[in-house]
Design an enzyme around this catalytic site. Structure first.
Site, PDB file in Angstrom:
ATOM      1  N   TRP B 236      -0.081   9.826 -19.828  1.00  0.00           N
ATOM      2  CA  TRP B 236       0.981  10.332 -18.951  1.00  0.00           C
ATOM      3  C   TRP B 236       2.043   9.255 -18.745  1.00  0.00           C
ATOM      4  CZ3 TRP B 236       3.043   8.597 -14.389  1.00  0.00           C
ATOM      5  CH2 TRP B 236       3.880   9.481 -13.693  1.00  0.00           C
ATOM      6  N   HIS B 237       1.575   7.987 -18.652  1.00  0.00           N
ATOM      7  CA  HIS B 237       2.528   6.911 -18.372  1.00  0.00           C
ATOM      8  C   HIS B 237       3.470   6.660 -19.542  1.00  0.00           C
ATOM      9  CE1 HIS B 237       0.045   6.057 -14.873  1.00  0.00           C
ATOM     10  NE2 HIS B 237       1.091   5.377 -14.416  1.00  0.00           N
ATOM     11  N   GLY B 238       2.998   6.897 -20.735  1.00  0.00           N
ATOM     12  CA  GLY B 238       3.896   6.661 -21.863  1.00  0.00           C
ATOM     13  C   GLY B 238       3.243   7.042 -23.163  1.00  0.00           C
TER      14      GLY B 238
END
Lengths: 478, 389
Positions: B236-238
């Protein structure tokens, strides 16, 4: 008691904001975050000088506007002396035509020049709102040096983007980093409060600021051969904002009845590749956007562009002229202005007041004859003949802030068919060294000074120490 | 939508790399995609709305304007907190009245967020950039400082945004959820994730972990579920394997280290456990911040290398700024410790100074931001880190 009123809450918030803004204003007012002026506040000094000339009712006839190329490349005292009129260089480092437009608008409050010379480097140089940090700081400095209320305020919106404005208007917001990068400066500024020295306006200041006294070295000339030009003319592009400013300047000059001329001061001939393409592109744009405005392209003058001694010893992108280079370029500018605008430029050198103003100033004795009662120069000979040459005069006068004494010989250019003037002449003098009563005799050679030589007059010069008192000129020889 | 915008190129690249690893050369052109700002946040926010309706936990709203305001509520649109429809929609639907107390609290929070971001986080950002630009040249002390500084920067940067968002919303009469609760005082990794980016952690708990079975089906299933949640959270973060590894590492810490930490009791637990959690978290950040696998492993190698720190010279800063940064870090830490102490004693902070002292305090904090902040043309201010997600 409840205070659930958005109005009251808003008032308190505004009051706190006002306290913070007031703090910034006080800090600005006591110069707490004032940047150092590098011991030479020349940008500020130009505006102070311009206002002082206005205050003293000294008119300006030629205004040269631009950036660092202008104040290093044109010597306004030489130009004034050669024109017999008053010239002033109004320029700031790192600025562009957009700045120049507002400089001109504000300057016209203080003077009514007949001719404005707009140096062209600022057209390519940069664009407002797209500045690097250095350029922004330069622009802010140039902006703050002006102070006429309405124009100052209007120009802020033109020169700075909205997020740059606070820093442009407040030294505190611009330089608050001194808190940790240079706390000593903050302390010292605080102790001095408002007592930070303003520009020194002793004497006549017409905007010159030359930083470069030595020209290109052999090693750099070799680098040009080995590595080629450091600047590619094909990469120099004019910005729309600067061209728009150029149009505005042209319109303003037309409205005010001022002659506008564009001037391209040179860089060394090997410094810019694709010079012809660059020049052509600029001239096409100027012809379209500023029709009828003449362009003096000194880059095309091989006497200037080919001479290594005339250029700053740098391989960087931005090359300025040296002290001698500026005098040579100034000569060409003077000749061009005389050819084109002789009828509109006044002959101020016909008045004693003008000579009093310029007596002893740089370039004065190169182009003017000392008046009766001149207390600075000594005239040793006047209207004499040497062989077939006509000597106009031989003078000595202190120069370079009295650090040296110049001996100068002016001679009319020989007529066609006559032998060319010698490269060197020798003069024989009786002199005394200060503090010593013995009179001595010496031969002092005078070398031809190409940067001061014109179509009609050849100038020879030599510099001696100021502790030598010349007593008598005994003769001139080869 | 999130899959296309954020992960299409990642999966294409990974597909090509995977085939390349077994000797099959493939050519695939990546898509020219501009990632919409805040897409991860509002996608999750609207997902929760749809899922809650699907689960009959929420009535669909027929007020389009309020729904649009819920999706695009400007204070938290680009970086959270990720609000649940059940919490935010009712507040948008009901009439709001101005509250002096609430607005004042909102201003306080927003100002504090500004201070954390502009004075501390952005100051550390420049230094962290220097450290992570060439980790292979760092001595052990500097590598440790790099990870600690980035840990502080990430916390102060992200919690600052949350504080500003919550503060602004509060001034408008909307209460957003708390997103950070002094994470560096966590006594276990599971405690850490109940204090760090709470709106995302609780989202994954409610919409991934519990549907997978949570901790109901034995140890192995629980561990599997934890790992899945953390790997997905990393992604989700990257769209990068570094984030996946970062997520995986934190999942492993939770599985393997937490049982050890729970053995500590009393004061030892209150002091030692937060240090262990912080150390583990900072280690994992090598993957969060490092440039690719190489950058992260170089940073960890540098950590093992030994040697002290020449931070002031290396970072090109002044002693004055160095002291200023540390004092700012200590000030934030002290305030967190104060809050933690009050929570520990179950005594909510009740001191309410006279109004003029409060407003004078706001002026002082504003001045501190003006004088010590990293902003303006002479300094490199940084955008909020979580804007990239």
């Amino acid at each position: 008691m409840t205070h659930d009123s958005p109005f009251k809450f808003g008032l308190r918030a505004v009051a706190v904001a006002a306290v913070v803004v007031a703090g910034v204003l006080v800090s600005d007012g006591i110069w707490l975050f004032q940047a150092p002026l590098n011991n030479n506040p020349h940008v500020e000094k130009r505006w102070e000088a311009l206002r002082k000339l206005h205050h003293d009712s000294i008119p300006l006839d030629v205004l040269i506007v631009g950036n660092s190329h202008s104040y290093t490349g044109i010597n306004p005292k030489h130009l004034s002396a050669e024109l017999g009129a008053n010239a002033f260089v109004l320029a700031n480092n790192g600025t562009n035509w957009a700045d120049s437009e507002w400089m001109i608008r504000e300057a016209l409050n203080y003077c009514s020049p007949k001719v404005i010379v707009l140096e062209t480097y600022g057209c390519d140089h940069s664009e407002p709102g797209m500045e690097g940090k250095t350029h922004f700081v330069d622009q802010v400095r140039a902006y703050r040096a002006r102070n006429e209320g309405r124009i100052h305020w209007e120009s802020a919106w033109d020169l700075f983007s909205y997020d740059e404005l606070p820093a442009a208007l407040s030294p505190t917001l611009l330089n608050h980093h001194y808190t940790w990068t240079d706390p000593e400066r903050v302390k010292s500024n605080f102790r001095r409060k408002r007592a930070i020295d303003g520009p020194d306006l002793e004497g006549l200041f017409l905007g010159r600021f030359v930083r470069f006294t030595t020209g290109l070295t052999d090693s750099l000339l070799t680098k040009y051969v080995d590595d080629g030009a450091p600047v590619d003319g094909n990469e120099l592009t004019m910005s729309e904002a600067n061209l728009t400013a150029g149009e505005a300047i042209a319109e303003l000059c037309t409205e005010r009845g001022i002659e506008l001329v564009l001037l391209s001061l040179p860089m060394y001939k090997e410094h810019v590749a694709h010079m012809a393409e660059w020049t052509s592109r600029r001239e096409v744009a100027w012809t379209e956007r500023m029709p009828g405005v003449e362009h003096l392209n000194f880059q095309e003058l091989s006497d200037l562009a080919d001479e290594p001694a005339y250029f700053e010893n740098t391989y960087g992108g931005n090359q300025h002229m040296t002290l001698t280079g500026s005098i040579a370029a100034t000569g060409y500018l003077a000749q061009n202005l005389m050819q084109r605008y002789d009828s509109i430029l006044p002959s101020r050198d016909e008045t004693a007041a003008w000579h009093e103003l310029f007596e002893g100033e740089e370039g004065y004795y190169a182009f003017q004859t000392p008046q009766n009662g001149d207390a600075t120069a000594s005239t040793w000979a006047r209207q004499a003949t040497f062989e077939s040459y006509q000597i106009q005069d031989i003078l000595s006068f202190p120069t370079n802030k009295d650090k040296v004494v110049a001996i100068q010989l002016r001679m009319a250019q020989p007529d066609a068919g006559e032998p060319a003037p010698p490269k060197q002449l020798r003069t024989q003098w009786l002199f005394r060294v200060n503090g010593d009563s013995a009179v001595q005799r010496a031969l002092i050679p005078l070398e031809i000074a190409p940067h001061l030589t014109r179509d009609d007059v050849v100038r020879y010069r030599h510099f001696i120490k100021p502790d030598i008192t010349l007593l008598k000129l005994e003769g001139v020889g080869r | 939508m999130l899959g296309y915008f954020k992960y299409a190129n990642f999966f294409i690249d990974s597909w090509v790399t995977a085939w390349g690893a077994v000797g099959v050369e493939m050519h695939a052109s990546t898509l020219q995609i501009i990632l919409p700002v805040g897409i991860s946040f509002y996608t999750f926010q609207t997902l929760s709305y749809s899922i809650d309706i699907y689960r009959n936990r929420l009535e669909p709203t027929r007020d389009f304007i309020s729904f649009a305001a819920f999706v695009s509520f400007f204070p938290q649109l680009v970086a959270g907190p990720i609000e649940r429809a059940s919490a935010l929609l009712p507040q948008l639907l009901k009439p709001r009245t101005f509250s002096d107390e609430r607005a004042s609290s909102g201003i306080r929070l927003a100002l504090w967020g500004m201070f954390k971001k502009v004075v501390v986080a952005d100051r550390l950002a420049g230094w962290v950039d220097v450290y992570f630009a060439a980790p292979e040249e760092l001595a052990g002390g500097d590598a440790a400082l790099a990870l600690v500084f980035f840990g502080r920067q990430l916390y102060l940067d992200f919690s600052a945004y949350s504080d500003i968002a919550i503060g602004i919303a509060r001034m408008l009469g909307i209460e957003l959820m708390t997103n950070f609760r002094r994470p560096y005082f966590a006594r276990s990794f599971s405690d850490f994730w109940e204090r760090w980016h709470i709106s995302l952690s609780s989202w994954f708990r409610d919409y991934v972990y519990i549907p997978l079975g949570g901790s109901r089906n034995g140890k192995w299933r629980t561990w599997r579920n934890v790992l899945v949640v953390f790997l997905v959270s990393g992604l989700w973060h990257g769209a990068s394997w570094n984030f996946v590894i970062w997520g995986g590492l934190n999942g492993l810490f939770l599985i393997a280290v937490d049982p050890l930490l729970t053995r500590f009791k009393g004061r030892v637990q209150r002091v030692v456990a937060p240090l262990v959690v912080t150390a583990g978290w900072c280690l994992s950040l090598a993957f969060f911040r490092g440039q690719g696998w190489g950058g992260a492993t170089e940073m960890l190698k540098a950590l093992m290398r030994g040697g002290g720190s020449a931070a002031v010279e290396l970072l090109g800063t002044t002693e004055a700024e160095w002291r200023l940064a540390w004092w700012s870090i200590v000030a934030v830490l002290a305030l967190d410790a104060w809050g933690e102490w009050h929570e520990f004693r179950a005594k909510p902070l009740s001191w309410s100074p006279p109004r003029w002292i409060r407003w004078a305090g706001y002026a002082v904090v504003s001045w501190a931001i003006v004088l010590f902040g990293i902003y303006g043309v002479n300094l490199d201010d940084a955008q909020f880190i979580y804007f990239q997600f």
